[in-house]
Design a protein around this motif. Structure first.
Motif, mmCIF file in Angstrom:
data_model
loop_
_atom_site.group_PDB
_atom_site.id
_atom_site.type_symbol
_atom_site.label_atom_id
_atom_site.label_comp_id
_atom_site.label_asym_id
_atom_site.label_seq_id
_atom_site.Cartn_x
_atom_site.Cartn_y
_atom_site.Cartn_z
ATOM 1 N N VAL A 10 33.166 33.811 -2.050
ATOM 2 C CA VAL A 10 34.233 32.840 -2.282
ATOM 3 C C VAL A 10 34.729 32.380 -0.923
ATOM 4 C CG1 VAL A 10 36.529 32.496 -3.264
ATOM 5 C CG2 VAL A 10 34.866 33.929 -4.463
ATOM 6 N N LEU A 11 34.804 31.076 -0.737
ATOM 7 C CA LEU A 11 35.287 30.478 0.503
ATOM 8 C C LEU A 11 36.721 30.010 0.282
ATOM 9 C CD1 LEU A 11 34.463 29.588 3.368
ATOM 10 C CD2 LEU A 11 33.758 27.414 2.363
ATOM 11 N N VAL A 12 37.638 30.487 1.124
ATOM 12 C CA VAL A 12 39.060 30.211 0.952
ATOM 13 C C VAL A 12 39.617 29.589 2.229
ATOM 14 C CG1 VAL A 12 41.317 31.242 0.464
ATOM 15 C CG2 VAL A 12 39.257 32.258 -0.515
ATOM 16 N N SER A 13 40.366 28.508 2.078
ATOM 17 C CA SER A 13 41.126 27.946 3.188
ATOM 18 C C SER A 13 42.474 28.672 3.199
ATOM 19 C CB SER A 13 41.323 26.442 2.971
ATOM 20 O OG SER A 13 42.055 25.897 4.031
ATOM 21 N N VAL A 52 35.778 33.950 4.208
ATOM 22 C CA VAL A 52 34.664 34.200 3.300
ATOM 23 C C VAL A 52 34.867 35.588 2.700
ATOM 24 C CG1 VAL A 52 32.163 34.475 3.105
ATOM 25 C CG2 VAL A 52 33.112 32.772 4.682
ATOM 26 N N LEU A 53 34.913 35.643 1.373
ATOM 27 C CA LEU A 53 35.147 36.903 0.659
ATOM 28 C C LEU A 53 33.975 37.243 -0.246
ATOM 29 C CD1 LEU A 53 38.754 36.519 -0.779
ATOM 30 C CD2 LEU A 53 38.024 38.200 0.896
ATOM 31 N N SER A 57 33.794 40.723 -8.148
ATOM 32 C CA SER A 57 33.838 39.731 -9.221
ATOM 33 C C SER A 57 34.238 38.375 -8.648
ATOM 34 C CB SER A 57 34.833 40.160 -10.302
ATOM 35 O OG SER A 57 34.921 39.148 -11.281
ATOM 36 N N SER A 58 33.243 37.568 -8.324
ATOM 37 C CA SER A 58 33.515 36.244 -7.752
ATOM 38 C C SER A 58 34.300 35.367 -8.725
ATOM 39 C CB SER A 58 32.213 35.541 -7.361
ATOM 40 O OG SER A 58 31.563 36.242 -6.350
#
Length: 70
Positions: A10-13, A52-53, A57-58
């Motif tokens: 998971v890409l997070v801003s 980036v995580l 569980s995406s």
């Protein structure tokens, strides 16, 4: 030879401020979502970083983080 492994992440801003990553991690922990690994980039002058995580569980991670205040 090379060993290549493809993973869902998971890409997070994320706002570049102290404690923001801890708040995000606590929210995931309260929902029993484990962070397997994470990495991010930001410099002092940047207002936002890119996180980036990889979690266990995406889909659940996306559900939880979609409701974050901007």
């Amino acid at each position: 030879g090379l060993y290549i492994l493809e993973q869902d992440v998971v890409l997070v801003s994320l706002d570049n401020r102290p404690g923001n990553l801890a708040e995000l991690a606590q929210k995931l922990a309260r929902a029993d979502v484990n962070i397997e690994y994470a990495y991010c980039t930001a410099i002092d002058r940047q207002e936002e970083g890119c996180l980036v995580l990889k979690t266990d569980s995406s889909e659940r991670t996306l559900e939880l983080l979609r409701d974050r205040p901007e």
